[in-house]
Design an enzyme around this catalytic site. Structure first.
Site, PDB file in Angstrom:
ATOM      1  N   SER A 149       0.853  -1.191   0.000  1.00  0.00           N
ATOM      2  CA  SER A 149       0.000   0.000   0.000  1.00  0.00           C
ATOM      3  C   SER A 149       0.895   1.250   0.000  1.00  0.00           C
ATOM      4  O   SER A 149       1.808   1.340  -0.820  1.00  0.00           O
ATOM      5  CB  SER A 149      -0.957  -0.041   1.196  1.00  0.00           C
ATOM      6  OG  SER A 149      -1.912   0.980   1.104  1.00  0.00           O
ATOM      7  N   ARG A 218     -12.504   7.079   8.398  1.00  0.00           N
ATOM      8  CA  ARG A 218     -12.124   5.697   8.603  1.00  0.00           C
ATOM      9  C   ARG A 218     -13.114   4.744   7.948  1.00  0.00           C
ATOM     10  O   ARG A 218     -12.725   3.751   7.330  1.00  0.00           O
ATOM     11  CB  ARG A 218     -12.015   5.392  10.093  1.00  0.00           C
ATOM     12  CG  ARG A 218     -11.609   3.962  10.401  1.00  0.00           C
ATOM     13  CD  ARG A 218     -10.284   3.584   9.748  1.00  0.00           C
ATOM     14  NE  ARG A 218      -9.781   2.302  10.221  1.00  0.00           N
ATOM     15  CZ  ARG A 218      -8.700   1.708   9.773  1.00  0.00           C
ATOM     16  NH1 ARG A 218      -7.979   2.273   8.818  1.00  0.00           N
ATOM     17  NH2 ARG A 218      -8.304   0.552  10.239  1.00  0.00           N
ATOM     18  N   ASP A 308      -9.105  -5.347  -5.696  1.00  0.00           N
ATOM     19  CA  ASP A 308      -8.707  -4.072  -5.079  1.00  0.00           C
ATOM     20  C   ASP A 308      -9.324  -2.921  -5.873  1.00  0.00           C
ATOM     21  O   ASP A 308      -9.038  -2.763  -7.052  1.00  0.00           O
ATOM     22  CB  ASP A 308      -7.168  -3.985  -5.089  1.00  0.00           C
ATOM     23  CG  ASP A 308      -6.626  -2.821  -4.261  1.00  0.00           C
ATOM     24  OD1 ASP A 308      -7.359  -1.852  -4.035  1.00  0.00           O
ATOM     25  OD2 ASP A 308      -5.458  -2.914  -3.849  1.00  0.00           O
ATOM     26  N   HIS A 341      -8.040  -4.412  -1.275  1.00  0.00           N
ATOM     27  CA  HIS A 341      -6.756  -3.795  -0.936  1.00  0.00           C
ATOM     28  C   HIS A 341      -6.151  -4.387   0.341  1.00  0.00           C
ATOM     29  O   HIS A 341      -4.935  -4.418   0.501  1.00  0.00           O
ATOM     30  CB  HIS A 341      -6.950  -2.288  -0.790  1.00  0.00           C
ATOM     31  CG  HIS A 341      -5.689  -1.530  -0.644  1.00  0.00           C
ATOM     32  ND1 HIS A 341      -4.739  -1.494  -1.636  1.00  0.00           N
ATOM     33  CD2 HIS A 341      -5.177  -0.792   0.380  1.00  0.00           C
ATOM     34  CE1 HIS A 341      -3.710  -0.751  -1.231  1.00  0.00           C
ATOM     35  NE2 HIS A 341      -3.950  -0.324  -0.011  1.00  0.00           N
ATOM     36  N   ASP A 342      -6.992  -4.816   1.258  1.00  0.00           N
ATOM     37  CA  ASP A 342      -6.517  -5.353   2.545  1.00  0.00           C
ATOM     38  C   ASP A 342      -6.033  -6.796   2.468  1.00  0.00           C
ATOM     39  O   ASP A 342      -5.615  -7.347   3.498  1.00  0.00           O
ATOM     40  CB  ASP A 342      -7.653  -5.310   3.578  1.00  0.00           C
ATOM     41  CG  ASP A 342      -7.607  -4.045   4.428  1.00  0.00           C
ATOM     42  OD1 ASP A 342      -6.684  -3.238   4.257  1.00  0.00           O
ATOM     43  OD2 ASP A 342      -8.520  -3.878   5.262  1.00  0.00           O
TER      44      ASP A 342
END
Lengths: 362, 362
Positions: A149, A218, A308, A341-342
């Protein structure tokens, strides 16, 4: 001000004054790091790990801090990043609030936190500062630099600007340049923080704190880090026990909303809002397409995840093509993980063999 | 309160009192609609178009309102939805603020707007109300019902609950049930509005209006309606003329941020925030997987877009499978448009032939 330095952190001083790419300098700056394994006599077995936006340097348990780190299944004796062979250093990014100097740190000139007077952090500043940790540890060249990232961007900047500092690269879910879509997401996160009246131009306190803005930022982050298909399997349409409440007709009703709220609560008071703004903007500014064609790596592994949406897999394919065009033997892995993405933080079934096999071949 | 009824709108009264699925009733409710073409003597050439969250009934220019509609290239003499053959009716959703009765409408019992006292709108209420427009126009059965996005959900509800009202269906970028990912995005949009102190529990005025919340909600919407790859081609990394301003160091810098801001400005004061909350929540509640296996359609065309992150193409594939299992001859088109969820509003090169060919075969 809030700094969240993990127990057992080590610190490397930066040259003082330390000059950023924008020409401004700060005094007494430092980088937080942790290490695993033993550096060999030639200092030739170092792996440098560069972190994403919210990660600290505690990538795995240490004697000083036995709590599990954020990449615990990856790092240790006999693991993919095998500390029996490698000396592993994880560096908290410059500008963060997890031990390295950032906007929440005290400015020794004024005795108050930098807040918005912090220099205009770039990814390149983060990369520059990481080389001083290597220096501090007596490492001329990291055998391997690993970044995911934002850390993957930092790793690319390091390869571009400090070619003698890195021989091999593992670059995960990163980008050679920030896409407008990702800029849009981050811009909206920053706007949420800045629109919160309690942000107050960066002058919040623990008592008067931009909680709403940080919560929005967040939650938007967590949404952008995952994928629709994964959440369908995880949450389906499970409802919370207390159904729609007459007093709050648009309140939380589904399990996925409670999940987001939990993520937000854990983050809001544990990450400095100004730090978030500086690091987020640094990613928008990143653009190294041209330079990546001229890096001097011995080899590279580039990993992307097909689901992603924030750093689409086409961006990792682009990195791989650029590195290959530089002449570095480059392997590109496009993983079908559903976690977006995680994935590098959760899909260890795919990531462990990818990293292990590459390191094994070196 | 804000209602934004297009010029030249027509209105169909709903039965008074009109009872919602939650058991509550309102008086004097109406649905805004527009029409194109001529209904034949047997009333057997009607196409009913159901709208998405923010659309009004002005899908194409009319004599009464010659300004272009939101589906202008699709509807008209000789076009894909050919008004030489079809009598086309577009209905503004119940609960909207574009002419149909919604939370911003006056409650005749109190002389004040409904605001949060509006009944708990569902997609099924929107479908039910659309059948009264058909009734009002002397149409027992729409030959074709077309719906996209929320309108596609409404079309599915109509097919499930009013089988004698529809023979053929074109369902675009919709879902048989709301995914947790989409719920998360919408929940965050609603939270942005509700967190704005000026929302004031739904009691805002034109002078004290939740502009920040609506701006955040709209920007998040626009992001979720598009895709990373499309924006890369459109905006790249073009910067705005005025570069980062010392007075606003985290302000807009890239063209994509200005694009989002423009979208937000055009929307914020032209859509009622409470209406947005009710319609958004109605989508979260939608779940008709079981029922779709028992619809009685003569045929269906289901269209999805591969880059849609809000209503992923797997959801349209699911709709197609459910309709096929009901026995309806069903065609499924998975389009490679780069424009994500919004493709049906912009990618006419793909959508026009898809719709034209299907209608031509009927």
């Amino acid at each position: 001000m809030m700094e969240f330095t993990p127990a057992g952190s080590l610190f490397a001083p930066l040259p003082s004054p330390y000059t950023f790419r924008d020409g401004r300098s700060i005094e007494g700056a430092r980088i937080a790091y942790e290490t695993w394994g033993t550096l060999n006599a030639q200092a030739s077995n170092a792996i440098l790990i560069l972190t994403g936006l919210s990660a600290n340097a505690h990538a795995a348990a240490t004697d000083a801090n036995p709590s599990p780190g954020w990449w615990e299944p990856m790092i240790g004796s006999g693991k993919a990043i095998d500390t029996d062979n490698w000396f592993v250093v994880c560096v908290n990014s410059l500008g963060s609030c997890k031990g390295s100097t950032g906007p929440a740190s005290m400015n020794p000139d004024t005795g108050t936190p930098y807040r918005l007077d912090f220099p205009n952090l770039t990814i390149e500043d983060a990369a520059d500062s990481a080389t001083h940790v290597l220096e501090h540890l007596g490492i001329e060249t990291a055998q391997v630099v690993i970044g995911a990232s934002m850390g993957g961007m930092t790793a690319l900047a390091l390869a571009c600007d400090h070619p003698h500092r890195v021989r091999h690269l593992i670059d995960v879910s990163a980008a050679a340049t920030a896409l407008p879509f990702s800029i849009a997401v981050r811009s909206l996160q920053r706007e949420a923080i800045r629109l919160d009246p309690l942000w107050d131009g960066g002058n919040y306190t623990d008592e008067s704190y931009p909680e709403s803005g940080m919560r929005m930022a967040r939650k938007l982050g967590v949404i952008s880090y995952r994928s629709a298909i994964e959440w369908d399997g995880r949450f389906g349409r499970v409802r919370l026990d207390s159904d729609t409440d007459d007093d709050d007709p648009f309140g939380m009703e589904f399990a996925v909303e409670s999940y987001l709220e939990g993520h937000a609560r854990r983050f809001v008071r544990y990450f400095d809002p100004n730090s978030y703004l500086f690091m987020s903007r640094a990613m928008d500014w990143f653009e190294r397409i041209e330079d990546l064609q001229r890096v001097q790596l011995d080899s590279a592994l580039v990993i992307g995840v097909q689901t992603d949406i924030l750093f689409p897999v086409q961006q990792q394919e682009q990195i791989a093509e650029l590195l290959a065009s530089s002449g570095a033997p480059t392997q590109f892995l496009s993983l079908p993980s559903p976690q977006g993405h995680d994935a590098f933080l959760v899909d260890y079934d795919r990531f462990i063999p990818a990293v292990r096999d590459y390191l094994h071949r070196l």
